[in-house]
Design an enzyme around this catalytic site. Structure first.
Site, PDB file in Angstrom:
ATOM      1  N   ASN A 209      39.275   3.732   3.942  1.00  0.00           N
ATOM      2  CA  ASN A 209      39.610   3.618   5.352  1.00  0.00           C
ATOM      3  C   ASN A 209      41.082   3.233   5.451  1.00  0.00           C
ATOM      4  OD1 ASN A 209      39.802   0.756   5.073  1.00  0.00           O
ATOM      5  ND2 ASN A 209      37.642   0.500   5.581  1.00  0.00           N
ATOM      6  N   LYS A 211      42.647   0.526   6.453  1.00  0.00           N
ATOM      7  CA  LYS A 211      42.962  -0.801   5.915  1.00  0.00           C
ATOM      8  C   LYS A 211      43.008  -0.761   4.390  1.00  0.00           C
ATOM      9  CE  LYS A 211      41.221  -5.597   6.019  1.00  0.00           C
ATOM     10  NZ  LYS A 211      40.763  -5.751   4.632  1.00  0.00           N
ATOM     11  N   GLU A 212      42.035  -0.096   3.780  1.00  0.00           N
ATOM     12  CA  GLU A 212      41.997   0.008   2.317  1.00  0.00           C
ATOM     13  C   GLU A 212      43.179   0.797   1.774  1.00  0.00           C
ATOM     14  OE1 GLU A 212      37.099  -0.167   2.224  1.00  0.00           O
ATOM     15  OE2 GLU A 212      38.173   1.747   2.211  1.00  0.00           O
ATOM     16  N   ASP A 283      29.186   3.960   4.628  1.00  0.00           N
ATOM     17  CA  ASP A 283      28.143   4.439   3.714  1.00  0.00           C
ATOM     18  C   ASP A 283      27.615   5.794   4.161  1.00  0.00           C
ATOM     19  OD1 ASP A 283      28.457   2.013   2.459  1.00  0.00           O
ATOM     20  OD2 ASP A 283      26.656   1.114   3.315  1.00  0.00           O
TER      21      ASP A 283
END
Length: 339
Positions: A209, A211-212, A283
């Site tokens: 995502n 942020k990651e 997920d």
């Protein structure tokens, strides 16, 4: 692995899901819920008093990916490490209740099972309690995990790495597992976290995502249209570091981005939703993407379907798997094309 025929219609695609076996390796956990009513504050501290109405345990982490894969009609092959404790017993019971195989689960007396307990009242989460460790597997645990992975890989059409930074996956294990999959021509799909972010060289699809992506590359940029050049530069940096075939980035309420092996970029906006809970949406996205990758679906269609599925589960409270027929119906309604 023999190449599976790529479906040309949504109905054929959803039917083809039923033929697939998906090896999911990574961190499993139990998502525990305490549901109650809160109508007063405690006299002991300025916190609400929750009168418990019911409790529930659900499969989380890599196990929730297995549930999503199963809900889509495919066969999940779950590979992970849990403790010889109450949480591990609960997880194995939940797998049995859901008719999910535990043949790839390694049990260890040296680490606890990850359990995340949420306290909810009035439809809102008040508190979360996490019981877990994050250190790497010991040598015995690692050897057992590798053996289970190799056994299951022989039957898999695609591998999903579900990394929650809880220690089941480390750099050496990741690189070895990808190498083994590539030798068998089994595609690999990655849902990363910060610690091992740059360990997934030569995977088929890498799905952080926003942020990651920022944390994994140690970059700072916003999420507005004005920040798009910085975002795309980050994707280029990621491609240089990892050499993935495809990069799929979820952008929360702004939808998803995908760049294919030819570096063609596609932005897909989010659908308007009544968002109840974003838990487990990633997920669902990785599960749908993995099945599409296994069947050779093009990058834009893969991202569009995954985006649709991720939005649908956000309308539910708690971590829940996708509803296959609902996803198919909505994909047909919005005119999603595989071409």
């Amino acid at each position: 692995m023999p190449q599976l025929a790529t479906p040309t219609t949504l109905s054929d695609l959803f039917s083809a899901f039923n033929q697939l076996k998906v090896l999911i390796v990574g961190d499993v956990m139990v998502d525990a819920y305490v549901w109650g009513k809160a109508s007063r504050l405690s006299p002991e501290a300025p916190v609400p008093v929750v009168n418990v109405v019911r409790t529930e345990q659900r499969l989380g982490g890599a196990a929730n990916v297995a549930l999503n894969v199963q809900a889509l009609g495919a066969t999940p092959l779950l590979c992970a490490v849990v403790g010889e404790d109450q949480g591990g017993d609960q997880l194995l019971t939940l797998l049995q209740e859901r008719k999910l195989s535990a043949e790839g689960i390694v049990r260890s007396a040296h680490r606890p099972t990850t359990v995340k307990q949420r306290v909810l009242a009035g439809g809102q989460q008040l508190l979360r309690l996490d019981a877990e460790v994050e250190h790497d597997l010991n040598e015995t645990e690692n050897t057992s995990l590798h053996a289970r992975y190799e056994q299951l890989l022989a039957r898999a059409d695609v591998v999903v790495f579900e990394d929650y930074d809880k220690g089941v996956l480390n750099e050496a294990t990741i690189q070895r597992f990808i190498q083994l999959a590539r030798a068998r021509q089994v595609p690999t799909v990655v849902d990363p976290k910060k610690k091992n972010f740059l360990a997934y060289q030569y995977c088929t699809l890498f799905k952080p995502n926003l942020k990651e992506l920022r944390e994994g590359l140690k970059l700072e940029f916003g999420d507005t249209d004005a920040d798009r050049p910085y975002f795309e530069a980050a994707v280029a940096r990621l491609r240089q570091e990892l050499q993935p075939a495809n990069v799929l980035v979820t952008l929360s309420e702004r939808g998803v981005f995908i760049e294919d092996a030819q570096q063609k970029q596609t932005y897909i906006p989010a659908h308007i939703r009544a968002i109840s809970d974003v838990s487990g949406a990633g997920d669902t996205v990785i599960s749908i993407a993995a099945l599409c990758v296994a069947l050779g679906v093009g990058a834009p269609a893969t991202a569009a379907l995954a985006n649709l599925g991720g939005g649908l589960v956000c309308e539910q409270v708690g971590v829940v798997p996708i509803a296959k027929q609902q996803l198919l119906t909505e994909a047909q309604t919005v005119g999603l094309s595989l071409g």
